[in-house]
Design a protein around this motif. Structure first.
Motif, PDB file in Angstrom:
ATOM      1  N   LYS A   1      34.717  35.528  44.891  1.00 30.44           N
ATOM      2  CA  LYS A   1      35.618  34.775  45.761  1.00 30.44           C
ATOM      3  C   LYS A   1      35.076  33.370  46.023  1.00 30.44           C
ATOM      4  N   GLY A   2      35.971  32.410  45.962  1.00 26.32           N
ATOM      5  CA  GLY A   2      35.600  31.041  46.275  1.00 26.32           C
ATOM      6  C   GLY A   2      35.232  30.195  45.078  1.00 26.32           C
TER       7      GLY A   2
ATOM      8  N   ASP B   1      35.870  40.348  40.568  1.00 25.52           N
ATOM      9  CA  ASP B   1      36.810  40.224  41.679  1.00 25.52           C
ATOM     10  C   ASP B   1      36.923  38.746  42.052  1.00 25.52           C
ATOM     11  N   TRP B   2      37.808  38.018  41.367  1.00 29.74           N
ATOM     12  CA  TRP B   2      37.908  36.574  41.542  1.00 29.74           C
ATOM     13  C   TRP B   2      38.453  36.195  42.907  1.00 29.74           C
ATOM     14  N   THR B   3      39.341  36.997  43.481  1.00 30.11           N
ATOM     15  CA  THR B   3      39.947  36.667  44.769  1.00 30.11           C
ATOM     16  C   THR B   3      39.166  37.241  45.947  1.00 30.11           C
ATOM     17  N   GLY B   4      38.336  38.234  45.676  1.00 33.16           N
ATOM     18  CA  GLY B   4      37.603  38.900  46.754  1.00 33.16           C
ATOM     19  C   GLY B   4      38.411  39.964  47.467  1.00 33.16           C
TER      20      GLY B   4
ATOM     21  N   GLU C   1      36.975  42.900  49.893  1.00 33.09           N
ATOM     22  CA  GLU C   1      37.413  42.913  51.286  1.00 33.09           C
ATOM     23  C   GLU C   1      37.986  44.273  51.666  1.00 33.09           C
TER      24      GLU C   1
ATOM     25  N   ASP D   1      27.520  40.125  45.424  1.00 33.21           N
ATOM     26  CA  ASP D   1      27.720  38.723  45.071  1.00 33.21           C
ATOM     27  C   ASP D   1      26.469  38.264  44.336  1.00 33.21           C
TER      28      ASP D   1
ATOM     29  N   GLN E   1      28.286  32.536  50.546  1.00 26.80           N
ATOM     30  CA  GLN E   1      28.846  33.869  50.728  1.00 26.80           C
ATOM     31  C   GLN E   1      27.794  34.833  51.248  1.00 26.80           C
TER      32      GLN E   1
ATOM     33  N   ASN F   1      31.626  40.113  43.363  1.00 27.16           N
ATOM     34  CA  ASN F   1      32.441  39.342  44.293  1.00 27.16           C
ATOM     35  C   ASN F   1      32.382  37.865  43.898  1.00 27.16           C
TER      36      ASN F   1
END
Length: 205
Positions: free
Chosen positions: A95-96, A120-123, A127, A64, A17, A93
């Motif tokens: 995400k992923g 923020d698990w989904t990002g 975004e 992140d 990321q 962040n």
């Protein structure tokens, strides 16, 4: 063995990321945008709704794994200077990352970070902020949800001074509005009533 694999996977995903944002670390955005209301839970599984207008100015600190190394040098000076006069909101962040790693990550955050951090698990939230990966991304947001200043990368004296100037101005404007409302109420006037009946259009600054 499984724990080691999970930690390796977590660090690998966070590193991937981070790569795309390194070249943009020092850029500052001068384009304002409105932050929409959102809700994220922190490492204690407690929801932290963010809705506007707010009573105070907000500082959103997004990062992140790699960018999180830069956060302390931002957040500590903000807390020392402003305390409870501003709302400092950390957003991680995530995400992923596989869902099976979420409990472990929450546990790591609980042990290593005292203040609440929104996960923020989904990002999706990051975004929406157009977050830059690999660095700390700092957003100063006024009470109505408008981003008025953005800075990224490592903190330094000049960057902090620029942030202080913006935050001090916003606090001064808020205090002036509060004083005007209090004065109007003491005189029995409607603080929301316009002072002029002129139909002239408002000039843009």
């Amino acid at each position: 063995m499984i724990l080691r694999f999970c930690l390796f996977l977590m660090l690998t995903l966070f590193s991937l990321q981070a790569v795309s944002g390194e070249e943009q670390a020092e850029r500052v955005s001068t384009h304002s945008f409105k932050v929409n209301d959102f809700v994220l839970s922190n490492q204690y599984k407690k929801n932290m709704p963010q809705s506007f207008p707010k009573e105070i100015i907000s500082i959103f600190a997004l990062a992140d794994r790699k960018g999180s190394d830069q956060l302390e040098d931002w957040i500590t000076p903000f807390y020392k200077r402003y305390g409870e006069r501003v709302d400092i909101c950390g957003v991680a962040n995530m995400k992923g990352l596989p869902k099976m790693l979420r409990p472990m990550l929450r546990g790591i955050f609980k042990k290593s970070i005292e203040y609440p951090v929104m996960m923020d698990w989904t990002g999706a939230t990051c975004e929406a902020f157009k977050y830059t990966a690999g660095v700390a991304d700092i957003f100063i947001v006024d009470r109505n949800g408008l981003v008025v200043h953005r800075i990224r990368g490592e903190a330094n004296e000049q960057k902090l001074k620029d942030c202080y100037a913006v935050i001090d101005r916003l606090i001064k404007e808020k205090d002036a509005e509060a004083a005007a409302e209090e004065n109007a109420q003491s005189q029995g006037k409607d603080p929301q009533a316009p002072e002029s009946t002129s139909d002239a259009p408002m000039q843009e600054s």
